[in-house]
Every structure is written in structure tokens, then in C-alpha cells.
Design a protein around this motif. Structure first.
Motif, short mmCIF file in Angstrom:
data_model
loop_
_atom_site.label_atom_id
_atom_site.label_comp_id
_atom_site.label_asym_id
_atom_site.label_seq_id
_atom_site.Cartn_x
_atom_site.Cartn_y
_atom_site.Cartn_z
N VAL A 145 0.72 -1.12 -0.22
CA VAL A 145 -0.08 -0.02 0.26
C VAL A 145 1.05 1.35 0.03
CG1 VAL A 145 -1.81 1.31 1.33
CG2 VAL A 145 -1.75 -1.18 1.19
N ILE A 146 0.47 2.12 -0.75
CA ILE A 146 0.99 3.56 -0.91
C ILE A 146 0.35 4.52 0.16
CG2 ILE A 146 1.69 5.60 -2.28
CD1 ILE A 146 2.29 3.63 -4.48
N ALA A 147 0.86 5.25 0.76
CA ALA A 147 0.02 6.39 1.57
C ALA A 147 0.17 7.69 0.59
CB ALA A 147 0.51 6.60 3.22
N GLN A 148 -0.78 8.11 0.15
CA GLN A 148 -0.52 9.10 -0.83
C GLN A 148 0.11 10.47 -0.19
OE1 GLN A 148 -0.08 8.29 -3.98
NE2 GLN A 148 -1.91 7.74 -5.07
N GLU A 149 -0.46 10.55 0.98
CA GLU A 149 0.11 12.17 1.48
C GLU A 149 1.70 11.99 1.52
OE1 GLU A 149 -2.34 13.54 4.36
OE2 GLU A 149 -3.99 13.75 3.41
N SER A 150 2.04 10.91 2.08
CA SER A 150 3.42 10.95 2.36
C SER A 150 4.25 9.80 1.35
CB SER A 150 3.44 10.60 3.80
OG SER A 150 2.83 9.27 4.18
N ARG A 151 3.92 9.67 0.21
CA ARG A 151 4.55 9.03 -0.78
C ARG A 151 5.92 8.79 -0.85
NH1 ARG A 151 5.03 9.09 -6.23
NH2 ARG A 151 4.21 11.09 -6.44
N HIS A 266 -1.37 10.73 -10.91
CA HIS A 266 -2.53 11.56 -11.52
C HIS A 266 -3.95 10.88 -11.37
CE1 HIS A 266 0.55 13.85 -13.82
NE2 HIS A 266 1.25 12.78 -13.95
N ASP A 267 -4.37 9.80 -11.77
CA ASP A 267 -5.77 9.63 -11.64
C ASP A 267 -6.14 9.26 -9.97
OD1 ASP A 267 -6.67 8.31 -14.64
OD2 ASP A 267 -4.57 8.51 -14.32
N TYR A 268 -5.08 8.65 -9.28
CA TYR A 268 -5.62 8.57 -8.25
C TYR A 268 -4.68 9.12 -6.91
CZ TYR A 268 -8.45 5.00 -10.48
OH TYR A 268 -9.35 4.42 -11.31
N ALA A 269 -4.23 10.26 -7.40
CA ALA A 269 -3.40 10.97 -6.43
C ALA A 269 -4.08 11.50 -5.01
CB ALA A 269 -2.63 12.18 -7.07
N GLN A 270 -5.35 11.73 -5.33
CA GLN A 270 -6.11 12.22 -4.45
C GLN A 270 -6.59 11.17 -3.05
OE1 GLN A 270 -5.86 15.53 -3.76
NE2 GLN A 270 -4.63 15.49 -5.77
N ARG A 271 -6.40 10.24 -3.50
CA ARG A 271 -6.99 8.78 -2.60
C ARG A 271 -6.21 9.07 -1.22
NH1 ARG A 271 -9.68 10.11 -6.11
NH2 ARG A 271 -11.10 8.71 -7.40
N VAL A 272 -6.57 8.45 -0.52
CA VAL A 272 -5.83 8.16 0.94
C VAL A 272 -4.95 7.27 0.82
CG1 VAL A 272 -5.66 7.78 3.39
CG2 VAL A 272 -7.80 9.00 2.30
N PHE A 298 7.74 0.97 -6.02
CA PHE A 298 6.68 2.35 -6.11
C PHE A 298 6.67 2.99 -5.05
CE2 PHE A 298 5.74 -0.22 -10.13
CZ PHE A 298 5.85 0.94 -11.14
N GLY A 299 7.09 2.51 -3.96
CA GLY A 299 7.02 3.10 -2.55
C GLY A 299 5.85 2.59 -1.70
N ALA A 300 5.36 1.22 -2.21
CA ALA A 300 4.21 0.49 -1.28
C ALA A 300 4.92 0.02 -0.19
CB ALA A 300 3.74 -0.44 -2.18
N ARG A 301 4.17 -0.19 0.98
CA ARG A 301 4.71 -0.93 2.21
C ARG A 301 3.41 -1.52 2.62
NH1 ARG A 301 8.65 0.28 -0.06
NH2 ARG A 301 10.68 1.37 0.74
N THR A 302 3.73 -2.43 3.77
CA THR A 302 2.76 -3.55 4.10
C THR A 302 1.71 -3.09 5.02
OG1 THR A 302 4.29 -5.30 3.70
CG2 THR A 302 2.73 -5.76 5.14
N VAL A 303 0.25 -3.65 4.72
CA VAL A 303 -0.71 -3.54 5.55
C VAL A 303 -1.08 -4.97 5.55
CG1 VAL A 303 -3.14 -2.82 5.90
CG2 VAL A 303 -1.30 -1.11 5.29
N VAL A 304 -1.41 -5.56 6.54
CA VAL A 304 -1.80 -7.01 6.77
C VAL A 304 -3.32 -7.21 6.86
CG1 VAL A 304 0.30 -7.62 7.68
CG2 VAL A 304 -1.61 -7.23 9.25
N HIS A 305 -3.86 -8.27 6.23
CA HIS A 305 -5.15 -8.59 6.16
C HIS A 305 -5.15 -9.95 6.73
CE1 HIS A 305 -8.80 -9.65 3.36
NE2 HIS A 305 -9.38 -9.25 4.64
N ASP A 306 -5.95 -9.96 7.82
CA ASP A 306 -5.99 -11.28 8.62
C ASP A 306 -7.35 -12.18 8.60
OD1 ASP A 306 -3.62 -10.60 9.81
OD2 ASP A 306 -4.41 -9.95 11.66
N PHE A 307 -7.02 -13.42 8.62
CA PHE A 307 -8.24 -14.29 8.61
C PHE A 307 -8.22 -15.03 9.82
CE2 PHE A 307 -7.15 -12.97 4.46
CZ PHE A 307 -8.13 -13.26 3.37
#
Length: 312
Positions: A145-151, A266-272, A298-307
């Protein structure tokens, strides 16, 4: 006393309104999305009301033998709740759910959490309730995941590929025709994993028509030919890459890098958040290193999804 009721179509309007007003649901939890493949699942979604009849929570679910899955046909789908939900109330909700499921003859609850990036307000009381009930963590996926405000700036290797592609006569475009991209996607999935996309071509086109503000196909073209593409599920808060694929020519030209850079900047620069999705197999235990390195470039870092699995 908390009451648990099984969903029927008479609750559709109530369900959808609660989803739209909730703090942690997305358009995937609306009935028009959930029910597109209802012939594959025995729906057993639940509504939870308090003693005054106020709707407290929803649990999207389906029945599989003596297991309730939440929901087997969705990427995520745990308890949906409003900002009024508190931790003590969530504990009571889970007690009521467990009692209901036991009464209905279920032996297990297979529970998918809703990743925190989709929460409009903190909503992890269900994690605590599962812990209190001794639920077992059965799977943990890695979302890049990329946090767009602090990419984080693109990796030099990725930037070189973007520059390379930018020198060619490539065009990034949003299109409505899914067929050419789907052919590339199906060929790649069959060759690499021997599987098909979760959605058929007809299904993804139908869902895109139902949710035109949420589901889009972005492609990279060379001489009007699709050489790379990405299907984005856009919640307004999170731009999630649902399908990613490229042709051999696309790999040669760096088309996917150019496409990602355009969407991110550009297209999704304003998403969180900009979510590349998972790089896992084998219920999260295998990590595809090459795939996640590309995303992290691309600057993505980890968020986990648990089951979780709860024995009843």
C-alpha cells in the motif's frame, strides 16, 4: 436483548443504507455487488439488532456445510458497523452471533477481517472480540500500500523503466471495453498458475456497468493495441488494483511501470491509499518476492489482512 436475523431480499434497502453509512464498508458489501454470483453460494448473511430494534451491525456470509464464511465470494467481509459501535457492544454482538450459529447447527465461523485502510473511522473491535473467543489466526496476507500524502519516491529501477516507456509512442487511457485486456490476463494466469480470473469477462463488464464510479479499466496502448492494463476498484478512499497484467510487448517496453506511475501520480493521487493488493499464495505463507519487490519499488509498504477461524 440482541437479536440476530438471517438476511432476505426484503432487507435489501436497509442493508444497503447501513453499508453506505457505516464506518468500515465499501461498495463490495452492497447487495448488487454481493449477489452477482449468488448461484455459487448459499447466502447466510446476518443482521444484528438491539432490544429496541436498532440495527447494530451486519455480517456478510454464506453457508458451506457446517461453516459460516464471511463471505466466501468477497475479498473481505467481517462485521460492518457504525461509528456508534463500542467495544462492549461488539463483545455482546459476537456473543449473540455465536449463540445464533450454534442454534443453527454451525460448527465453525471462517472470518475475513476488513483491512484497516478501508476504515473511515477506527473499527477493529471485532479483532478484540475474536481474541476473547480464542479464535485462531489461519491466514495473513500482505497488502502493498502507498500512503499518498506521504508517498515514498519511486525506486531508481522503476524510474528508469518509466523513463524508458515514456520515450515510446505509448498511450495510457481509461476504456470501457474489457475484452482485449481480459485475453492477456487469462493467458498469463493460465500460463503462470493454471487458473482463471475470479470474474469472467461477462461478470466484470456487468459489475463495471453497475458500479461505473467504482470499477475502471486503465490500459497502456501501443498503436491502438492493449499491451498492459489494470482494473481498479475505487472506494473513494482506496484505489485497489484488482487485476494487473501485461503482454510480452508490454514487459519489453515497461508499459506497466508507465501505467502505474500515471495512476499513482495523477488518476488516484487524491486517494488516501493506493493498494497494489497481495503478493501471497498458500493462505499467506508463501511470499512472491519478485512481485512484492516490484510493488515496493513504487513506494508501497505492508498492511496485513487477517483471517480467523472460530470453533463454535
Amino acid at each position: 436483548m440482541i437479536k440476530v436475523t438471517r438476511y432476505t431480499t426484503e432487507f435489501k434497502a436497509c442493508w444497503d443504507q447501513f453499508v453506505r453509512e457505516s464506518r468500515n464498508a465499501t461498495f463490495l458489501l452492497l447487495r448488487d455487488y454481493m449477489d452477482y454470483h449468488n448461484e455459487r453460494f448459499v447466502d447466510h448473511s446476518l443482521l444484528v439488532h438491539d432490544a429496541k430494534g436498532t440495527l447494530l451491525a451486519l455480517l456478510p456470509g454464506n453457508q458451506s456445510d457446517r461453516t459460516l464464511q464471511s463471505h466466501g465470494g468477497l475479498t473481505y467481509g467481517g462485521v460492518i458497523s457504525a461509528t456508534s459501535m463500542t467495544t462492549p457492544t461488539m463483545l455482546a454482538v459476537f456473543d449473540a452471533l455465536v449463540s445464533y450459529l450454534r442454534e443453527q447447527g454451525f460448527e465453525k465461523l471462517a472470518y475475513k477481517t476488513i483491512p484497516s485502510i478501508y476504515h473511515r473511522y477506527p473499527a477493529q473491535e471485532d479483532h478484540y472480540a475474536l481474541f476473547r473467543l480464542d479464535a485462531r489466526l489461519t491466514r495473513r496476507d500482505v497488502l502493498s500500500v502507498i500512503a499518498q500524502e506521504s508517498r515514498i519516491p519511486f525506486q531508481k529501477r522503476r524510474q528508469r523503466k518509466i523513463t524508458q516507456a515514456g520515450k515510446l509512442a505509448l498511450e495510457v487511457r481509461t476504456v470501457d471495453e474489457y475484452g482485449p485486456f481480459w485475453a492477456i490476463l487469462e493467458d498469463n494466469l493460465a500460463a503462470a498458475h493454471g487458473v482463471k480470473p475470479v470474474h469472467t469477462l461477462d461478470e466484470i463488464q456487468m459489475l463495471a456497468q453497475r458500479f461505473p464510479q467504482n470499477i475502471r479499466l486503465h490500459v497502456c496502448l501501443e498503436a491502438c493495441n492493449v499491451i498492459a492494463g489494470v482494473v481498479v476498484f475505487d472506494t473513494g478512499r482506496v484505489a485497489h488494483m484488482q487485476y494487473i497484467s501485461t503482454s510480452l510487448r508490454g514487459r519489453e517496453t515497461g508499459a506497466l511501470d508507465l501505467l502505474f506511475a500515471t495512476l499513482i501520480e495523477h488518476d488516484y493521487a487524491q486517494r488516501v491509499y493506493f493498494d497494489f493488493g497481495i503478493s501471497n499464495e498458500d493462505n499467506g505463507r508463501h511470499l512472491n518476492i519478485g512481485l512484492i519487490e516490484q510493488k515496493e519499488g513504487f513506494g508501497a509498504r505492508t498492511v496485513v489482512h487477517d483471517f480467523y477461524e472460530l470453533t463454535l
